[in-house]
Design an enzyme around this catalytic site. Structure first.
Site, PDB file in Angstrom:
ATOM      1  N   GLY A  23      37.034  41.138  38.950  1.00 10.90           N
ATOM      2  CA  GLY A  23      38.354  41.090  39.583  1.00 10.90           C
ATOM      3  C   GLY A  23      39.393  41.807  38.746  1.00 10.90           C
ATOM      4  N   ALA A  24      38.992  42.952  38.177  1.00 10.24           N
ATOM      5  CA  ALA A  24      39.861  43.643  37.213  1.00 10.24           C
ATOM      6  C   ALA A  24      40.759  44.674  37.877  1.00 10.24           C
ATOM      7  CB  ALA A  24      39.014  44.310  36.133  1.00 10.24           C
ATOM      8  N   ASN A  25      40.766  44.734  39.195  1.00  9.58           N
ATOM      9  CA  ASN A  25      41.604  45.750  39.843  1.00  9.58           C
ATOM     10  C   ASN A  25      43.066  45.344  39.932  1.00  9.58           C
ATOM     11  OD1 ASN A  25      40.051  44.055  41.948  1.00  9.58           O
ATOM     12  ND2 ASN A  25      41.871  44.705  43.078  1.00  9.58           N
ATOM     13  N   THR A  26      43.348  44.069  39.748  1.00 10.66           N
ATOM     14  CA  THR A  26      44.736  43.611  39.877  1.00 10.66           C
ATOM     15  C   THR A  26      44.918  42.322  39.068  1.00 10.66           C
ATOM     16  OG1 THR A  26      46.477  43.083  41.496  1.00 10.66           O
ATOM     17  CG2 THR A  26      44.291  42.231  41.961  1.00 10.66           C
ATOM     18  N   GLY A  27      46.150  41.797  39.110  1.00 10.74           N
ATOM     19  CA  GLY A  27      46.410  40.487  38.504  1.00 10.74           C
ATOM     20  C   GLY A  27      46.111  40.426  37.017  1.00 10.74           C
ATOM     21  N   ILE A  28      45.778  39.224  36.569  1.00  9.47           N
ATOM     22  CA  ILE A  28      45.538  39.018  35.142  1.00  9.47           C
ATOM     23  C   ILE A  28      44.241  39.685  34.676  1.00  9.47           C
ATOM     24  CG2 ILE A  28      46.948  36.931  34.943  1.00  9.47           C
ATOM     25  CD1 ILE A  28      44.413  35.265  35.262  1.00  9.47           C
ATOM     26  N   GLY A  29      43.296  39.897  35.587  1.00 11.10           N
ATOM     27  CA  GLY A  29      42.053  40.584  35.218  1.00 11.10           C
ATOM     28  C   GLY A  29      42.324  42.027  34.840  1.00 11.10           C
ATOM     29  N   SER A 153      41.865  26.877  36.025  1.00  9.73           N
ATOM     30  CA  SER A 153      43.258  26.715  36.459  1.00  9.73           C
ATOM     31  C   SER A 153      43.782  25.343  36.076  1.00  9.73           C
ATOM     32  CB  SER A 153      43.328  26.862  37.981  1.00  9.73           C
ATOM     33  OG  SER A 153      44.590  26.443  38.452  1.00  9.73           O
ATOM     34  N   TYR A 178      39.815  24.571  46.493  1.00  4.43           N
ATOM     35  CA  TYR A 178      40.118  25.503  45.409  1.00  4.43           C
ATOM     36  C   TYR A 178      40.099  24.779  44.058  1.00  4.43           C
ATOM     37  CZ  TYR A 178      42.762  28.489  42.241  1.00  4.43           C
ATOM     38  OH  TYR A 178      43.157  29.212  41.139  1.00  4.43           O
TER      39      TYR A 178
HETATM   40  N1  LIG Z   1      48.040  33.505  39.218  1.00  2.00           N
HETATM   41  C1  LIG Z   1      48.010  32.236  38.816  1.00  2.00           C
HETATM   42  O1  LIG Z   1      49.051  31.589  38.624  1.00  2.00           O
HETATM   43  C2  LIG Z   1      46.684  31.571  38.548  1.00  2.00           C
HETATM   44  C3  LIG Z   1      46.720  30.238  38.153  1.00  2.00           C
HETATM   45  C4  LIG Z   1      45.533  29.603  37.834  1.00  2.00           C
HETATM   46  C5  LIG Z   1      44.345  30.290  37.892  1.00  2.00           C
HETATM   47  N2  LIG Z   1      44.310  31.582  38.293  1.00  2.00           N
HETATM   48  C6  LIG Z   1      42.991  32.260  38.323  1.00  2.00           C
HETATM   49  O2  LIG Z   1      43.110  33.547  37.789  1.00  2.00           O
HETATM   50  C7  LIG Z   1      42.075  34.377  38.309  1.00  2.00           C
HETATM   51  C8  LIG Z   1      42.672  35.731  38.705  1.00  2.00           C
HETATM   52  O3  LIG Z   1      43.640  35.538  39.687  1.00  2.00           O
HETATM   53  P1  LIG Z   1      44.989  36.369  39.799  1.00  2.00           P
HETATM   54  O4  LIG Z   1      46.111  35.413  39.698  1.00  2.00           O
HETATM   55  O5  LIG Z   1      44.980  37.557  38.932  1.00  2.00           O
HETATM   56  O6  LIG Z   1      44.913  36.774  41.360  1.00  2.00           O
HETATM   57  P2  LIG Z   1      44.791  38.152  42.118  1.00  2.00           P
HETATM   58  O7  LIG Z   1      45.911  39.054  41.725  1.00  2.00           O
HETATM   59  O8  LIG Z   1      44.654  37.761  43.548  1.00  2.00           O
HETATM   60  O9  LIG Z   1      43.410  38.764  41.594  1.00  2.00           O
HETATM   61  C9  LIG Z   1      42.186  38.188  41.959  1.00  2.00           C
HETATM   62  C10 LIG Z   1      41.072  39.162  41.719  1.00  2.00           C
HETATM   63  O10 LIG Z   1      39.836  38.551  42.129  1.00  2.00           O
HETATM   64  C11 LIG Z   1      39.193  39.421  43.024  1.00  2.00           C
HETATM   65  N3  LIG Z   1      38.321  38.746  43.971  1.00  2.00           N
HETATM   66  C12 LIG Z   1      38.652  37.844  44.931  1.00  2.00           C
HETATM   67  N4  LIG Z   1      37.565  37.522  45.642  1.00  2.00           N
HETATM   68  C13 LIG Z   1      36.529  38.240  45.132  1.00  2.00           C
HETATM   69  C14 LIG Z   1      35.160  38.383  45.460  1.00  2.00           C
HETATM   70  N5  LIG Z   1      34.614  37.751  46.505  1.00  2.00           N
HETATM   71  N6  LIG Z   1      34.384  39.198  44.711  1.00  2.00           N
HETATM   72  C15 LIG Z   1      34.912  39.879  43.683  1.00  2.00           C
HETATM   73  N7  LIG Z   1      36.205  39.814  43.338  1.00  2.00           N
HETATM   74  C16 LIG Z   1      36.994  39.009  44.069  1.00  2.00           C
HETATM   75  C17 LIG Z   1      40.311  40.167  43.736  1.00  2.00           C
HETATM   76  O11 LIG Z   1      39.820  41.347  44.351  1.00  2.00           O
HETATM   77  P3  LIG Z   1      40.661  42.081  45.553  1.00  2.00           P
HETATM   78  O12 LIG Z   1      41.900  42.644  44.941  1.00  2.00           O
HETATM   79  O13 LIG Z   1      39.724  43.121  46.065  1.00  2.00           O
HETATM   80  O14 LIG Z   1      40.959  41.024  46.554  1.00  2.00           O
HETATM   81  C18 LIG Z   1      41.202  40.438  42.545  1.00  2.00           C
HETATM   82  O15 LIG Z   1      40.701  41.516  41.797  1.00  2.00           O
HETATM   83  C19 LIG Z   1      41.459  33.602  39.458  1.00  2.00           C
HETATM   84  O16 LIG Z   1      40.202  33.090  39.044  1.00  2.00           O
HETATM   85  C20 LIG Z   1      42.432  32.465  39.704  1.00  2.00           C
HETATM   86  O17 LIG Z   1      41.780  31.307  40.180  1.00  2.00           O
HETATM   87  C21 LIG Z   1      45.456  32.250  38.631  1.00  2.00           C
END
Ligand SMILES: NC(=O)c1ccc[n+]([C@@H]2O[C@H](COP(=O)([O-])OP(=O)(O)OC[C@H]3O[C@@H](n4cnc5c(N)ncnc54)[C@H](OP(=O)(O)O)[C@@H]3O)[C@@H](O)[C@H]2O)c1
Length: 315
Positions: A23-29, A153, A178
């Protein structure tokens, strides 16, 4: 626990190391991959949408000139894709130093089922992670200092996991499902660490969480709820929400800090753990129940058909 503020400056030289970030294309990844690439790691962006992965790879190359950035198609919701991706990454990389299981999703309002017949959130956030990690683990085991970091989380704290209904055939509530999947991420980490340590492996397993970070994570929320995460109202929300550059540091610290140990969990400090640079944090008592962890492990093996290349531990 150290008292200094842990930043990207603390990341040791990563030259010669290979890091897979899901999931490294966006967000914290994306942020984590960029930080590690800047320190010289060869990063593999494991993403479900190839075009998004390619675009992210270009942005990382631009931010880290001379870095080696490759992409891997991985859809965690599909066991077939997980197997293909694992085969591909194993074929291309003789060694993996770090696997960062970051990808995850909140899920849909209504229960949906994957092609494998699994409830989609559990399938993506846990079963895909379990299978992918098991299938590539042999590439980490021979590598000194290798680590598996899984992103959980805050919401795991109020979650429970019904081991008799992992597919949520009973009442489906998105937030509860979730939360259960994020609880599973911690239970998986602790059981993996126990098995690694019992089999004498040098690989360790840790977990992290980003507090509350502004990312695309809210994509499945209503527009009103999504607005709370909007950078335009940052001044109002900065006490409870942080930029993803800081949110990403928990998993990076767990992945590379020389003083981090297997079984540890990193996230923002304080009681709320919403924002701030990462420190070692505690997870819920529910997450630390070894009997439940073992049951989840066995069920995950049964459902995915993936066995780990580790000496078996009998309960
Ligand atoms: N943001 C927060 O406040 C928060 C809080 C607690 C935990 N987290 C955790 O942090 C992690 C990253 O989330 P984020 O906040 O950076 O959200 P995000 O911006 O939505 O990024 C999520 C990433 O996961 C990928 N993904 C989703 N479903 C997938 C699948 N079936 N196969 C492969 N990749 C998939 C997405 O791909 P696409 O772009 O192609 O959809 C995207 O690259 C998650 O595990 C989330 O539970 C986040």
């Amino acid at each position: 626990m150290s008292h200094h503020v842990w930043t990207a400056e603390n990341v040791p030289d990563q030259r010669g190391r290979t890091v897979v970030v899901t999931g490294a294309n966006t967000g914290i990844g994306f942020e984590a991959a960029r930080i590690l690439a800047r320190r010289g790691a060869a990063v593999v962006l494991a993403c479900r949408t190839p075009a998004k992965a390619a675009e992210a790879a270009d942005r990382i190359r631009a931010a880290a000139p001379g870095s080696t950035v490759t992409t891997l198609r991985l859809d965690l919701a599909s066991q077939a894709s997980v197997r293909e991706a694992a085969e591909e990454v194993r074929a291309e990389h003789g060694r993996i130093d770090l696997l960062i299981n970051n990808a995850g999703m909140l899920g849909s309002r209504e229960r949906t089922v994957t092609e494998d017949g699994f409830e989609a959130t559990f399938a993506t956030n846990h079963l895909g992670v379990f299978a992918f990690t098991g299938l590539v683990l042999d590439r980490l085991l021979p590598v000194p200092g290798s680590r598996v970091v899984t992103v959980s989380s805050l919401v795991h704290r109020s979650a429970t996991l019904d081991l008799d209904d992992l597919q949520t055939r009973g009442k489906y509530r998105r937030d509860a499902v979730y939360g259960a999947s994020k609880l599973a991420n911690l239970m998986f980490t602790y059981e993996l660490q126990r098995q690694l340590s019992a089999s004498g492996a040098q690989t360790v397993a840790l977990a992290a969480h980003p507090g509350m970070s502004r990312t695309e994570f809210t994509r499945d929320l209503s527009p009103a709820n999504r607005f709370l995460f909007d950078p335009r109202i940052k001044l109002l929300t900065r006490w409870v929400l942080q930029d993803r550059e800081v949110g990403a540091l928990g998993m990076v610290r767990a992945a590379v800090a020389p003083d981090a140990r297997g079984g540890e969990y990193y996230g923002p400090p304080g009681r709320a753990q919403f924002t701030g640079h990462p420190v070692r944090v505690e997870s819920s008592a529910t997450s630390r129940d070894p009997a439940a962890q073992r049951r989840l492990w066995r069920e995950s093996e049964r459902l995915t058909g993936v066995g780990y290349p580790l000496a078996r531990l009998e309960a």
